[in-house]
Motif scaffolding. Sequence first.
Motif, PDB file in Angstrom:
ATOM      1  N   HIS A 178      10.518  23.746   6.383  1.00 56.33           N
ATOM      2  CA  HIS A 178      10.277  22.337   6.070  1.00 56.33           C
ATOM      3  C   HIS A 178       9.861  21.527   7.291  1.00 56.33           C
ATOM      4  O   HIS A 178       9.469  20.371   7.152  1.00 56.33           O
ATOM      5  N   TRP A 179       9.924  22.103   8.494  1.00 59.40           N
ATOM      6  CA  TRP A 179       9.484  21.407   9.706  1.00 59.40           C
ATOM      7  C   TRP A 179       8.094  21.871  10.144  1.00 59.40           C
ATOM      8  O   TRP A 179       7.641  21.496  11.227  1.00 59.40           O
ATOM      9  N   ILE A 180       7.425  22.678   9.358  1.00 57.73           N
ATOM     10  CA  ILE A 180       6.112  23.197   9.722  1.00 57.73           C
ATOM     11  C   ILE A 180       5.029  22.229   9.259  1.00 57.73           C
ATOM     12  O   ILE A 180       5.055  21.755   8.117  1.00 57.73           O
ATOM     13  N   ASN A 181       4.084  21.939  10.133  1.00 57.40           N
ATOM     14  CA  ASN A 181       3.002  21.028   9.777  1.00 57.40           C
ATOM     15  C   ASN A 181       2.054  21.634   8.742  1.00 57.40           C
ATOM     16  O   ASN A 181       1.707  20.986   7.764  1.00 57.40           O
ATOM     17  N   ASP A 182       1.641  22.859   8.966  1.00 54.66           N
ATOM     18  CA  ASP A 182       0.679  23.519   8.081  1.00 54.66           C
ATOM     19  C   ASP A 182       1.406  24.596   7.288  1.00 54.66           C
ATOM     20  O   ASP A 182       1.351  25.780   7.626  1.00 54.66           O
ATOM     21  N   GLU A 199       4.814  28.302  13.446  1.00 60.45           N
ATOM     22  CA  GLU A 199       3.436  28.038  13.043  1.00 60.45           C
ATOM     23  C   GLU A 199       2.448  29.052  13.609  1.00 60.45           C
ATOM     24  O   GLU A 199       1.300  29.105  13.174  1.00 60.45           O
ATOM     25  N   PHE A 200       2.896  29.864  14.598  1.00 55.69           N
ATOM     26  CA  PHE A 200       1.996  30.836  15.237  1.00 55.69           C
ATOM     27  C   PHE A 200       2.761  32.145  15.438  1.00 55.69           C
ATOM     28  O   PHE A 200       3.365  32.365  16.489  1.00 55.69           O
ATOM     29  N   LEU A 201       2.726  33.019  14.451  1.00 54.13           N
ATOM     30  CA  LEU A 201       3.484  34.263  14.518  1.00 54.13           C
ATOM     31  C   LEU A 201       2.752  35.275  15.403  1.00 54.13           C
ATOM     32  O   LEU A 201       1.585  35.601  15.133  1.00 54.13           O
ATOM     33  N   PRO A 202       3.417  35.811  16.442  1.00 49.58           N
ATOM     34  CA  PRO A 202       2.740  36.709  17.391  1.00 49.58           C
ATOM     35  C   PRO A 202       2.838  38.183  16.994  1.00 49.58           C
ATOM     36  O   PRO A 202       3.194  39.042  17.806  1.00 49.58           O
ATOM     37  N   PHE A 203       2.522  38.497  15.743  1.00 48.48           N
ATOM     38  CA  PHE A 203       2.651  39.867  15.261  1.00 48.48           C
ATOM     39  C   PHE A 203       1.346  40.317  14.612  1.00 48.48           C
ATOM     40  O   PHE A 203       0.576  39.507  14.096  1.00 48.48           O
ATOM     41  N   LEU A 212       2.351  30.253   5.411  1.00 46.43           N
ATOM     42  CA  LEU A 212       2.534  31.244   4.347  1.00 46.43           C
ATOM     43  C   LEU A 212       1.455  32.315   4.411  1.00 46.43           C
ATOM     44  O   LEU A 212       1.723  33.496   4.147  1.00 46.43           O
ATOM     45  N   ARG A 213       0.235  31.923   4.773  1.00 47.77           N
ATOM     46  CA  ARG A 213      -0.831  32.926   4.926  1.00 47.77           C
ATOM     47  C   ARG A 213      -0.519  33.876   6.078  1.00 47.77           C
ATOM     48  O   ARG A 213      -0.796  35.082   5.992  1.00 47.77           O
ATOM     49  N   GLN A 214       0.052  33.364   7.167  1.00 44.15           N
ATOM     50  CA  GLN A 214       0.432  34.229   8.287  1.00 44.15           C
ATOM     51  C   GLN A 214       1.534  35.201   7.875  1.00 44.15           C
ATOM     52  O   GLN A 214       1.522  36.381   8.256  1.00 44.15           O
ATOM     53  N   ILE A 215       2.512  34.706   7.110  1.00 44.20           N
ATOM     54  CA  ILE A 215       3.581  35.583   6.627  1.00 44.20           C
ATOM     55  C   ILE A 215       2.997  36.682   5.749  1.00 44.20           C
ATOM     56  O   ILE A 215       3.369  37.856   5.857  1.00 44.20           O
ATOM     57  N   HIS A 216       2.077  36.307   4.884  1.00 41.98           N
ATOM     58  CA  HIS A 216       1.417  37.287   4.023  1.00 41.98           C
ATOM     59  C   HIS A 216       0.672  38.326   4.854  1.00 41.98           C
ATOM     60  O   HIS A 216       0.685  39.531   4.543  1.00 41.98           O
TER      61      HIS A 216
END
Length: 359
Positions: A178-182, A159-163, A187-191
Amino acid sequence: MSSGGAQKLLQGLHTAGSGPVGRISSAWCCRFRAEPRTGPSRALSGPGPGPGPGSGRGSMNVFNREMKRRQKNWAAVLEEGHQYDYLRDEVGSRVADRVYDIARTFPLALDIGGGKSHIAAHLSKDVVERLFLTDVSQQTLKLQRQSEIPTQCVLADEEFLPFKENTFDLVVSSLTLHWINDLPGALRQIHAVLKPDGVFIGAMVGGETLYELRCSLQLAEVEREGGFSPHVSPYTAVTDLGNLLGQAGFSMLTVDIDDVQVHYPGIMEVMTDLQGMGESNCAWNRRSMLHRDTMLAAAAIYKEMYGSEDGSVPATFEILYMIGWKPHESQAKPAKRGSATVSFGDLSKISGPGGTEPS
C-alpha cells in the motif's frame, strides 16, 4: 497532556526521524475481531497532480519513498519496538495460513517487505525450503527473527526488485504494497520473477482502513479550520485489486477481505501506534502537523462517534488478501465460449433424489 507535549506529538506523527513521543500503557491490550465486510468499499484514490520533489519516476508518484524508509528505520530502533508488531504478526500468520492451503513444497520463496519475518515465523521448512527476505529498511532487516527456513536478507525497494525473471516458486508480501507508487508495475515485477506455475500470495490494507480516524480528523478540521487536508494515506479498493492482478498477467485469482479491529484508549494512542509501526503518512500532499485545538476536537469526535462502553475507541484495518498464479500449460483452463452441452433451462427437468420429479 501539556500544550507543548501535544504539539511535539502531532509534529512527530508526520515527521520521520523525530524521537519517541510516548509509551503505550501496559494496562490495556489489543483485541482482534475479524469479520466479513458487508458494505461497499471506497474507490481507488488517484495520484497527486504530478511528481513530488526530486522525483523523476513519472506522474504516478503519491508517496515519498525516502521518507517511508526513514520512518521504518526510526520505528525499528525504538526501545521495546516489538510491542507495535501485533498487527503485522496477525496478518502475517493469515498469509502463512494461505500458503499452507496449497499442497506443495516451494523450493525457493521471496518475501517482499518482509521486515522482521512476520510471515516466515509461521512457516516451516517442509513448506518453504529457502527464502529471500527483502525490505527497504536496513534497520528492520537487522531485527529479522530466526526461523528454521534458511533465509537471505536483501536490502531492496519494493518498487525495484533486483531479481532475474523466473526465479521463485512462491512470492509473499504482507502490509507493504500500500506504500508503493506504481502498484500495477510492482505486480508486473512480481509476476516476472515467479516461475511458470508459481504463486503470489499477498496482503495489503484496503480503502476502508482507519475510516474512524479519517472521519474524525476531517470533521474536526472542518469545524475548527473551515476545511480539511488528507492525514490518512490513500488506499486501494478491493474492486480494483482483481483487475490489477489480471492486468499484471496473473491467472486463477482469489481476492478476499478481513476486518481487523483494534481497540485503543484514545486517538493519541492510535496515532502513536501507527508511528511505532512505521505506518505514518508519507504522501507528498500531507500536512506536517495538526493544530492543538483541531487535535482535541478530533479526539472528542472520535470518542463520541465510535467510542465503546468501556471507554476505548476502535481502529479498523481492512485487509485485502490476494492470490494469483503465473500461467502454465498444466493449469486448469476455462472451457471455450459456446462449448456447453447443457442449458440452465434444462435444470428444471433433472430428476430429484430417488427418481422423483422436482416440484
